[in-house]
Design a protein around this motif. Structure first.
Motif, PDB file in Angstrom:
ATOM      1  N   LEU A 114      86.498 -10.943  16.785  1.00 28.77           N
ATOM      2  CA  LEU A 114      85.108 -10.559  17.023  1.00 28.77           C
ATOM      3  C   LEU A 114      84.903 -10.141  18.479  1.00 28.77           C
ATOM      4  O   LEU A 114      84.244  -9.131  18.769  1.00 28.77           O
ATOM      5  CB  LEU A 114      84.194 -11.727  16.665  1.00 28.77           C
ATOM      6  N   MET A 115      85.485 -10.897  19.415  1.00 26.89           N
ATOM      7  CA  MET A 115      85.361 -10.551  20.830  1.00 26.89           C
ATOM      8  C   MET A 115      86.062  -9.226  21.134  1.00 26.89           C
ATOM      9  O   MET A 115      85.592  -8.435  21.962  1.00 26.89           O
ATOM     10  CB  MET A 115      85.939 -11.664  21.697  1.00 26.89           C
ATOM     11  N   GLU A 129      83.051  -2.884  32.348  1.00 25.49           N
ATOM     12  CA  GLU A 129      83.109  -4.259  32.855  1.00 25.49           C
ATOM     13  C   GLU A 129      82.808  -5.261  31.751  1.00 25.49           C
ATOM     14  O   GLU A 129      83.456  -6.315  31.661  1.00 25.49           O
ATOM     15  CB  GLU A 129      82.149  -4.428  34.032  1.00 25.49           C
ATOM     16  N   ARG A 130      81.844  -4.957  30.921  1.00 29.52           N
ATOM     17  CA  ARG A 130      81.547  -5.846  29.792  1.00 29.52           C
ATOM     18  C   ARG A 130      82.717  -5.875  28.819  1.00 29.52           C
ATOM     19  O   ARG A 130      83.065  -6.930  28.275  1.00 29.52           O
ATOM     20  CB  ARG A 130      80.280  -5.382  29.073  1.00 29.52           C
ATOM     21  N   ALA A 131      83.315  -4.705  28.605  1.00 25.24           N
ATOM     22  CA  ALA A 131      84.480  -4.634  27.719  1.00 25.24           C
ATOM     23  C   ALA A 131      85.614  -5.481  28.260  1.00 25.24           C
ATOM     24  O   ALA A 131      86.291  -6.203  27.506  1.00 25.24           O
ATOM     25  CB  ALA A 131      84.930  -3.180  27.564  1.00 25.24           C
ATOM     26  N   LEU A 132      85.821  -5.421  29.564  1.00 27.80           N
ATOM     27  CA  LEU A 132      86.882  -6.202  30.193  1.00 27.80           C
ATOM     28  C   LEU A 132      86.629  -7.695  30.021  1.00 27.80           C
ATOM     29  O   LEU A 132      87.555  -8.463  29.703  1.00 27.80           O
ATOM     30  CB  LEU A 132      86.983  -5.841  31.676  1.00 27.80           C
ATOM     31  N   HIS A 133      85.401  -8.100  30.196  1.00 28.66           N
ATOM     32  CA  HIS A 133      85.063  -9.525  30.032  1.00 28.66           C
ATOM     33  C   HIS A 133      85.356  -9.982  28.605  1.00 28.66           C
ATOM     34  O   HIS A 133      85.979 -11.040  28.394  1.00 28.66           O
ATOM     35  CB  HIS A 133      83.588  -9.747  30.367  1.00 28.66           C
ATOM     36  N   CYS A 134      84.921  -9.211  27.627  1.00 31.20           N
ATOM     37  CA  CYS A 134      85.097  -9.602  26.219  1.00 31.20           C
ATOM     38  C   CYS A 134      86.570  -9.589  25.814  1.00 31.20           C
ATOM     39  O   CYS A 134      87.037 -10.497  25.115  1.00 31.20           O
ATOM     40  CB  CYS A 134      84.291  -8.672  25.308  1.00 31.20           C
ATOM     41  N   ALA A 135      87.304  -8.571  26.247  1.00 30.03           N
ATOM     42  CA  ALA A 135      88.725  -8.488  25.899  1.00 30.03           C
ATOM     43  C   ALA A 135      89.509  -9.623  26.549  1.00 30.03           C
ATOM     44  O   ALA A 135      90.429 -10.186  25.938  1.00 30.03           O
ATOM     45  CB  ALA A 135      89.289  -7.140  26.315  1.00 30.03           C
ATOM     46  N   SER A 136      89.165  -9.957  27.779  1.00 30.96           N
ATOM     47  CA  SER A 136      89.843 -11.063  28.466  1.00 30.96           C
ATOM     48  C   SER A 136      89.578 -12.383  27.747  1.00 30.96           C
ATOM     49  O   SER A 136      90.480 -13.221  27.600  1.00 30.96           O
ATOM     50  CB  SER A 136      89.371 -11.152  29.919  1.00 30.96           C
ATOM     51  N   ARG A 137      88.342 -12.556  27.288  1.00 34.20           N
ATOM     52  CA  ARG A 137      88.009 -13.769  26.538  1.00 34.20           C
ATOM     53  C   ARG A 137      88.766 -13.806  25.219  1.00 34.20           C
ATOM     54  O   ARG A 137      89.266 -14.862  24.806  1.00 34.20           O
ATOM     55  CB  ARG A 137      86.501 -13.805  26.290  1.00 34.20           C
ATOM     56  N   ALA A 138      88.889 -12.661  24.560  1.00 29.36           N
ATOM     57  CA  ALA A 138      89.643 -12.594  23.302  1.00 29.36           C
ATOM     58  C   ALA A 138      91.096 -12.992  23.526  1.00 29.36           C
ATOM     59  O   ALA A 138      91.690 -13.713  22.704  1.00 29.36           O
ATOM     60  CB  ALA A 138      89.561 -11.187  22.711  1.00 29.36           C
ATOM     61  N   LEU A 141      91.568 -16.688  23.766  1.00 28.85           N
ATOM     62  CA  LEU A 141      91.384 -17.395  22.509  1.00 28.85           C
ATOM     63  C   LEU A 141      92.460 -17.096  21.474  1.00 28.85           C
ATOM     64  O   LEU A 141      92.691 -17.898  20.564  1.00 28.85           O
ATOM     65  CB  LEU A 141      90.021 -17.037  21.908  1.00 28.85           C
ATOM     66  N   ALA A 142      93.112 -15.942  21.592  1.00 27.93           N
ATOM     67  CA  ALA A 142      94.022 -15.471  20.543  1.00 27.93           C
ATOM     68  C   ALA A 142      95.271 -16.339  20.431  1.00 27.93           C
ATOM     69  O   ALA A 142      95.967 -16.577  21.421  1.00 27.93           O
ATOM     70  CB  ALA A 142      94.410 -14.021  20.810  1.00 27.93           C
ATOM     71  N   GLU A 143      95.542 -16.776  19.223  1.00 26.61           N
ATOM     72  CA  GLU A 143      96.784 -17.495  18.929  1.00 26.61           C
ATOM     73  C   GLU A 143      97.725 -16.638  18.095  1.00 26.61           C
ATOM     74  O   GLU A 143      98.936 -16.742  18.222  1.00 26.61           O
ATOM     75  CB  GLU A 143      96.464 -18.809  18.203  1.00 26.61           C
ATOM     76  N   ASP A 144      97.144 -15.793  17.259  1.00 28.48           N
ATOM     77  CA  ASP A 144      97.941 -14.889  16.444  1.00 28.48           C
ATOM     78  C   ASP A 144      98.496 -13.765  17.320  1.00 28.48           C
ATOM     79  O   ASP A 144      97.739 -13.128  18.069  1.00 28.48           O
ATOM     80  CB  ASP A 144      97.079 -14.288  15.331  1.00 28.48           C
ATOM     81  N   PRO A 145      99.807 -13.488  17.270  1.00 26.59           N
ATOM     82  CA  PRO A 145     100.403 -12.458  18.139  1.00 26.59           C
ATOM     83  C   PRO A 145      99.778 -11.072  17.960  1.00 26.59           C
ATOM     84  O   PRO A 145      99.562 -10.356  18.944  1.00 26.59           O
ATOM     85  CB  PRO A 145     101.876 -12.456  17.716  1.00 26.59           C
ATOM     86  N   ALA A 146      99.479 -10.689  16.727  1.00 32.05           N
ATOM     87  CA  ALA A 146      98.885  -9.365  16.492  1.00 32.05           C
ATOM     88  C   ALA A 146      97.489  -9.283  17.106  1.00 32.05           C
ATOM     89  O   ALA A 146      97.122  -8.251  17.679  1.00 32.05           O
ATOM     90  CB  ALA A 146      98.830  -9.076  14.997  1.00 32.05           C
ATOM     91  N   ALA A 147      96.726 -10.363  16.997  1.00 34.59           N
ATOM     92  CA  ALA A 147      95.386 -10.386  17.595  1.00 34.59           C
ATOM     93  C   ALA A 147      95.483 -10.314  19.114  1.00 34.59           C
ATOM     94  O   ALA A 147      94.674  -9.667  19.777  1.00 34.59           O
ATOM     95  CB  ALA A 147      94.652 -11.654  17.172  1.00 34.59           C
ATOM     96  N   ARG A 148      96.508 -10.956  19.657  1.00 32.84           N
ATOM     97  CA  ARG A 148      96.694 -10.927  21.107  1.00 32.84           C
ATOM     98  C   ARG A 148      97.030  -9.512  21.584  1.00 32.84           C
ATOM     99  O   ARG A 148      96.515  -9.039  22.602  1.00 32.84           O
ATOM    100  CB  ARG A 148      97.796 -11.901  21.507  1.00 32.84           C
ATOM    101  N   VAL A 149      97.875  -8.830  20.839  1.00 31.07           N
ATOM    102  CA  VAL A 149      98.267  -7.466  21.214  1.00 31.07           C
ATOM    103  C   VAL A 149      97.062  -6.535  21.163  1.00 31.07           C
ATOM    104  O   VAL A 149      96.868  -5.704  22.064  1.00 31.07           O
ATOM    105  CB  VAL A 149      99.398  -6.970  20.292  1.00 31.07           C
ATOM    106  N   ARG A 150      96.251  -6.670  20.134  1.00 33.75           N
ATOM    107  CA  ARG A 150      95.060  -5.809  20.037  1.00 33.75           C
ATOM    108  C   ARG A 150      94.123  -6.052  21.220  1.00 33.75           C
ATOM    109  O   ARG A 150      93.597  -5.109  21.818  1.00 33.75           O
ATOM    110  CB  ARG A 150      94.338  -6.076  18.722  1.00 33.75           C
ATOM    111  N   ALA A 151      93.919  -7.330  21.550  1.00 32.19           N
ATOM    112  CA  ALA A 151      93.051  -7.650  22.682  1.00 32.19           C
ATOM    113  C   ALA A 151      93.635  -7.139  23.996  1.00 32.19           C
ATOM    114  O   ALA A 151      92.909  -6.645  24.862  1.00 32.19           O
ATOM    115  CB  ALA A 151      92.835  -9.162  22.755  1.00 32.19           C
ATOM    116  N   ALA A 152      94.959  -7.239  24.130  1.00 31.46           N
ATOM    117  CA  ALA A 152      95.616  -6.770  25.353  1.00 31.46           C
ATOM    118  C   ALA A 152      95.461  -5.264  25.515  1.00 31.46           C
ATOM    119  O   ALA A 152      95.275  -4.758  26.628  1.00 31.46           O
ATOM    120  CB  ALA A 152      97.095  -7.153  25.336  1.00 31.46           C
TER     121      ALA A 152
END
Length: 219
Positions: A114-115, A129-138, A141-152
């Motif tokens: 969601l983030m 800047e807002r996008a950076l804040h939300c992606a950094s928060r994601a 929180l991310a534990e799933d590797p695929a979710a982490r890659v998308r957020a990165a």
């Protein structure tokens, strides 16, 4: 009294204030009652629309004006509505739906995705800047590797939008190394982000080509 008159006129079904034949009349009725009562009625209308198989955007219109219930179905409707609004270029509306989904609130396992979606929406609206804040928060929180890659990947784009090229390069390369230890295909997704960004930036392109050559030699 307003609802009683509408029921007497046949606009509202007795005992079911959400069952209006006309959307405009429904909104008119809601505007005529106290805010707290209207919020609960919006909640009921959203549930009835979902039961009838209405579009997520229709359901979200009412959830935006209703209190959170900690319902997974509400979070799904709001996220689906946000995607639909993004497809039609309604970025602010998409952002509002995702912000409302956060207030539902969602289950903890849904927060990283969601983030990330909210970060992507902010990017679409040029709010780096807002996008950076939300992606950094994601990412936090991310534990799933695929979710982490998308957020990165989204964080990388947001950092570039903020003009933080050196930091963006350093952090995405660190994420590539993390992903490579889990699954090479995930690391390659981030390397493709480098290549795409390199199409408009020589510094990034040089890093992307260097990594590609290193991978070719190693494999």
């Amino acid at each position: 009294a307003t609802l009683a008159r509408l029921q007497d006129a046949g606009t509202l079904a007795p005992g079911m204030p959400a069952a209006l034949a006309d959307d405009g009349l429904r909104l008119l009725a809601l505007a005529a009652i106290p805010a707290a009562s209207a919020a609960l009625m919006h909640q009921r209308i959203a549930a009835q629309l979902r039961a009838r198989g209405a579009l997520a955007e229709e359901i979200a219109e009412h959830l935006l004006q209703a209190p959170g219930q900690e319902l997974a179905a509400n979070v799904r409707s709001l996220r689906e509505a946000a995607r639909a609004h993004r497809r039609t270029g309604e970025i602010d509306r998409a952002g509002a739906c995702l912000q409302r989904a956060l207030r539902e609130p969602p289950e903890a396992r849904e927060l990283p995705g969601l983030m990330t979606e909210l970060a992507e929406t902010h990017l679409g609206g040029g709010r780096h800047e807002r996008a950076l804040h939300c992606a950094s928060r994601a990412l936090e929180l991310a534990e799933d590797p695929a979710a982490r890659v998308r957020a990165a990947a989204v964080r990388f784009r947001a950092q570039l939008g903020c003009g933080a090229i050196e930091r963006a390069l350093a952090e995405i390369q660190a994420e590539i190394e993390i992903a490579d230890r889990v699954e090479q295909s995930l690391a390659l997704q981030l390397e493709r982000e480098l290549v795409r960004a390199g199409q408009t930036n020589a510094q990034i392109l040089a890093v992307a080509l260097e990594r590609r050559e290193r991978r070719r030699i190693d494999h």
